[in-house]
Design a protein around this motif. Structure first.
Motif, PDB file in Angstrom:
ATOM      1  N   UNK A 149       0.860  -1.182   0.000  1.00  0.00           N
ATOM      2  CA  UNK A 149       0.000   0.000   0.000  1.00  0.00           C
ATOM      3  C   UNK A 149       0.899   1.236   0.000  1.00  0.00           C
ATOM      4  N   UNK A 150       0.666   2.124  -0.950  1.00  0.00           N
ATOM      5  CA  UNK A 150       1.473   3.350  -0.989  1.00  0.00           C
ATOM      6  C   UNK A 150       0.566   4.565  -1.162  1.00  0.00           C
ATOM      7  N   UNK A 151       1.023   5.705  -0.657  1.00  0.00           N
ATOM      8  CA  UNK A 151       0.274   6.946  -0.856  1.00  0.00           C
ATOM      9  C   UNK A 151       0.143   7.211  -2.362  1.00  0.00           C
ATOM     10  N   UNK A 152      -1.018   7.706  -2.741  1.00  0.00           N
ATOM     11  CA  UNK A 152      -1.232   7.943  -4.164  1.00  0.00           C
ATOM     12  C   UNK A 152      -2.295   9.020  -4.357  1.00  0.00           C
ATOM     13  N   UNK A 153      -2.028   9.955  -5.248  1.00  0.00           N
ATOM     14  CA  UNK A 153      -2.994  11.006  -5.571  1.00  0.00           C
ATOM     15  C   UNK A 153      -3.807  10.579  -6.791  1.00  0.00           C
ATOM     16  N   UNK A 154      -5.083  10.263  -6.582  1.00  0.00           N
ATOM     17  CA  UNK A 154      -5.946   9.968  -7.735  1.00  0.00           C
ATOM     18  C   UNK A 154      -6.185  11.240  -8.531  1.00  0.00           C
ATOM     19  N   UNK A 155      -6.356  11.061  -9.826  1.00  0.00           N
ATOM     20  CA  UNK A 155      -6.489  12.208 -10.727  1.00  0.00           C
ATOM     21  C   UNK A 155      -7.902  12.238 -11.316  1.00  0.00           C
ATOM     22  N   UNK A 156      -8.264  13.389 -11.855  1.00  0.00           N
ATOM     23  CA  UNK A 156      -9.620  13.581 -12.379  1.00  0.00           C
ATOM     24  C   UNK A 156      -9.939  12.508 -13.423  1.00  0.00           C
ATOM     25  N   UNK A 157     -11.138  11.985 -13.369  1.00  0.00           N
ATOM     26  CA  UNK A 157     -11.664  11.001 -14.324  1.00  0.00           C
ATOM     27  C   UNK A 157     -10.938   9.655 -14.260  1.00  0.00           C
ATOM     28  N   UNK A 158     -10.051   9.489 -13.279  1.00  0.00           N
ATOM     29  CA  UNK A 158      -9.354   8.213 -13.169  1.00  0.00           C
ATOM     30  C   UNK A 158     -10.362   7.149 -12.734  1.00  0.00           C
ATOM     31  N   UNK A 159     -10.399   6.057 -13.478  1.00  0.00           N
ATOM     32  CA  UNK A 159     -11.391   5.008 -13.199  1.00  0.00           C
ATOM     33  C   UNK A 159     -10.972   4.209 -11.970  1.00  0.00           C
ATOM     34  N   UNK A 160     -11.921   3.989 -11.074  1.00  0.00           N
ATOM     35  CA  UNK A 160     -11.688   3.225  -9.846  1.00  0.00           C
ATOM     36  C   UNK A 160     -12.656   2.053  -9.839  1.00  0.00           C
ATOM     37  N   UNK A 161     -12.158   0.873  -9.466  1.00  0.00           N
ATOM     38  CA  UNK A 161     -12.999  -0.336  -9.435  1.00  0.00           C
ATOM     39  C   UNK A 161     -13.527  -0.578  -8.030  1.00  0.00           C
ATOM     40  N   UNK A 162     -14.705  -1.167  -7.960  1.00  0.00           N
ATOM     41  CA  UNK A 162     -15.271  -1.583  -6.674  1.00  0.00           C
ATOM     42  C   UNK A 162     -14.282  -2.512  -5.971  1.00  0.00           C
ATOM     43  N   UNK A 163     -14.058  -2.280  -4.687  1.00  0.00           N
ATOM     44  CA  UNK A 163     -13.160  -3.125  -3.912  1.00  0.00           C
ATOM     45  C   UNK A 163     -11.711  -2.677  -3.916  1.00  0.00           C
ATOM     46  N   UNK A 164     -11.396  -1.735  -4.785  1.00  0.00           N
ATOM     47  CA  UNK A 164     -10.016  -1.256  -4.893  1.00  0.00           C
ATOM     48  C   UNK A 164      -9.628  -0.452  -3.641  1.00  0.00           C
ATOM     49  N   UNK A 165      -8.394  -0.652  -3.145  1.00  0.00           N
ATOM     50  CA  UNK A 165      -7.894   0.159  -2.029  1.00  0.00           C
ATOM     51  C   UNK A 165      -7.682   1.583  -2.521  1.00  0.00           C
ATOM     52  N   UNK A 166      -8.311   2.564  -1.850  1.00  0.00           N
ATOM     53  CA  UNK A 166      -8.148   3.961  -2.274  1.00  0.00           C
ATOM     54  C   UNK A 166      -7.612   4.853  -1.148  1.00  0.00           C
ATOM     55  N   UNK A 167      -7.500   4.292   0.063  1.00  0.00           N
ATOM     56  CA  UNK A 167      -6.952   5.075   1.175  1.00  0.00           C
ATOM     57  C   UNK A 167      -6.436   4.125   2.238  1.00  0.00           C
ATOM     58  N   UNK A 168      -5.565   4.642   3.089  1.00  0.00           N
ATOM     59  CA  UNK A 168      -5.009   3.820   4.168  1.00  0.00           C
ATOM     60  C   UNK A 168      -4.902   4.668   5.434  1.00  0.00           C
ATOM     61  N   UNK A 169      -5.199   4.037   6.586  1.00  0.00           N
ATOM     62  CA  UNK A 169      -5.081   4.717   7.871  1.00  0.00           C
ATOM     63  C   UNK A 169      -3.737   4.322   8.489  1.00  0.00           C
ATOM     64  N   UNK A 170      -3.046   5.312   9.029  1.00  0.00           N
ATOM     65  CA  UNK A 170      -1.787   5.006   9.720  1.00  0.00           C
ATOM     66  C   UNK A 170      -1.842   5.660  11.092  1.00  0.00           C
ATOM     67  N   UNK A 171      -1.342   5.057  12.174  1.00  0.00           N
ATOM     68  CA  UNK A 171      -0.497   3.857  12.093  1.00  0.00           C
ATOM     69  C   UNK A 171      -1.238   2.527  12.064  1.00  0.00           C
TER      70      UNK A 171
END
Ligand SMILES: [Zn+2]
Length: 404
Positions: A326-348
């Protein structure tokens, strides 16, 4: 009229009379931001008189036939969005070549913010785009963010403050009452190339931009309080019956070198569609089919699927999964996201957050490290206690849009 284009193109457009040669000459050149700054200086230093009122920061671009209401090209309603100046430059080229049928006016939406933007850019052109984000609205002498020129108080005509914001809102509304059409050219923090508003379907025919957002205003107002105190310029102009063609675009990322091209190319298609020029647009094979994106009300980080239990000290970052990590990532406009896909992470804690559905988003939450002045970006990382307050994005449903 001006040596502006000669200085930019090293070419006298008055010697060009062939429509295709005009188009090839103009579009062969990529207008840099430094060059757009000279277009800005020219328009900002000009004025027009319309309906008995003189308005600064606007230029009349003469067509062959005079009389009748002009068509308006509006650039830089947000100061850090210079692409629209390329649309104004195109109209000047058409005028000088004798290929503009009727008058067009070029208008700087927020001259104060635009001037600050160019000063900042020219002082440090290598600094990344996000460092100039505050010039979307402009800043006061103390460095505070000024009001957004595209958020106009409903009582702008009668309020007694004489701030640049109120005065310019009156200028823009006055212009709106004396034109027959308008293109409002914006650009975006992310890679957004789309039509954001149109009054009549027919005004999109021949458009080189094929993505159309629908229900954007409704999606945005779904989160506003019931007491509406500000309106967008589009909403203010929309009821005016004299404005027949009214379109708005996002021409791509603010400082993408292609954004001025997209802006000018859409402007050409519009001017051609309105009978203002016989220079043909690039898209002559019109199918009437566009990619529609129905904008839904925004979702927050709390609307994501949370795999586990967040801890009180958690901070949530936008993220993706790459080869099991899991890595930090900036999603961009119109970027397609699939159901179930990891889109954020809580730390620690390491708890992951997933998309509940398939969607393409716009106005994604942006990294706070890049945007320090504007809380509306939905800055991440997000404290676990604020999950339900911070925007993740506006999801969009894709559909095939068939225009009549
Ligand atoms: Zn904008």
């Amino acid at each position: 009229m001006t040596t502006l284009l000669y200085d930019l193109f090293n070419r006298d457009f008055a010697t060009i009379h062939d429509p295709l040669q005009l188009r090839d000459t103009f579009f062969a050149k990529t207008l840099s931001i430094t060059e757009l700054a000279t277009v800005f200086e020219y328009v900002a230093g000009s004025s027009i008189t319309l309906g008995g009122k003189t308005i600064q920061g606007a230029v009349r671009i003469p067509g062959k036939a005079t009389g009748g209401a002009p068509f308006a090209i509006l650039a830089q309603l947000h100061g850090n969005e210079p692409a629209g100046l390329a649309g104004i430059a195109l109209a000047i080229a058409l005028s000088q070549a004798g290929l503009l049928a009727r008058d067009v006016i070029g208008v700087i939406g927020n001259p104060l913010a635009a001037r600050q933007y160019f000063a900042s850019y020219l002082a440090n052109p290598a600094a990344r785009q996000e460092t100039r984000d505050a010039f979307r609205c402009g800043v006061s002498e103390s460095g505070a963010l000024l009001p957004d020129m595209n958020r106009i108080p409903v009582d702008f005509a009668t309020r007694t403050d004489n701030t640049p914001h109120t005065l310019r809102a009156r200028d823009l509304f006055h212009i709106g009452q004396h034109i027959n059409g308008i293109i409002d050219i914006h650009s975006a923090r992310g890679n957004m190339l789309c039509i954001t508003d149109h009054k009549r379907d027919e005004d999109l025919l021949g458009s080189p931009i094929r993505a159309v957002l629908t229900e954007l205003a409704e999606a945005i107002s779904a989160n506003a309080s019931a007491q509406v105190t500000v309106q967008t310029l589009k909403t203010i102009l929309h009821p005016l019956p004299n404005i027949r063609c009214q379109t708005g675009i996002e021409a791509g990322r603010h400082e993408d070198p292609r954004a001025p091209y997209h802006a000018a190319s859409f402007t050409l298609a519009t001017l051609h569609g309105q009978g203002l020029t016989n220079v043909p647009p690039f898209n002559t094979d019109e199918t009437g089919i566009f990619e529609g994106y129905r904008v839904r009300p925004r979702i927050t980080y709390a609307d994501l699927q949370i795999d586990g239990t967040l801890q009180p000290g958690d901070a949530i970052s936008m993220a993706r999964e790459v080869e099991g990590r899991i890595e930090d990532y900036q999603y961009d406009e119109m970027e397609a996201i699939d159901a179930g896909q990891v889109v954020a992470v809580a730390r620690p804690s390491g708890v992951v957050l997933r998309a509940k559905d398939d969607f393409s988003g716009i106005f994604f939450s942006k990294a706070a490290a890049l945007y320090d002045k504007d809380p509306a970006v939905g800055p991440w990382p997000v404290a676990a206690s604020r999950l339900g307050e911070v925007k993740f994005c506006y999801p969009c449903e894709r559909f095939d849009l068939k225009l009549a």
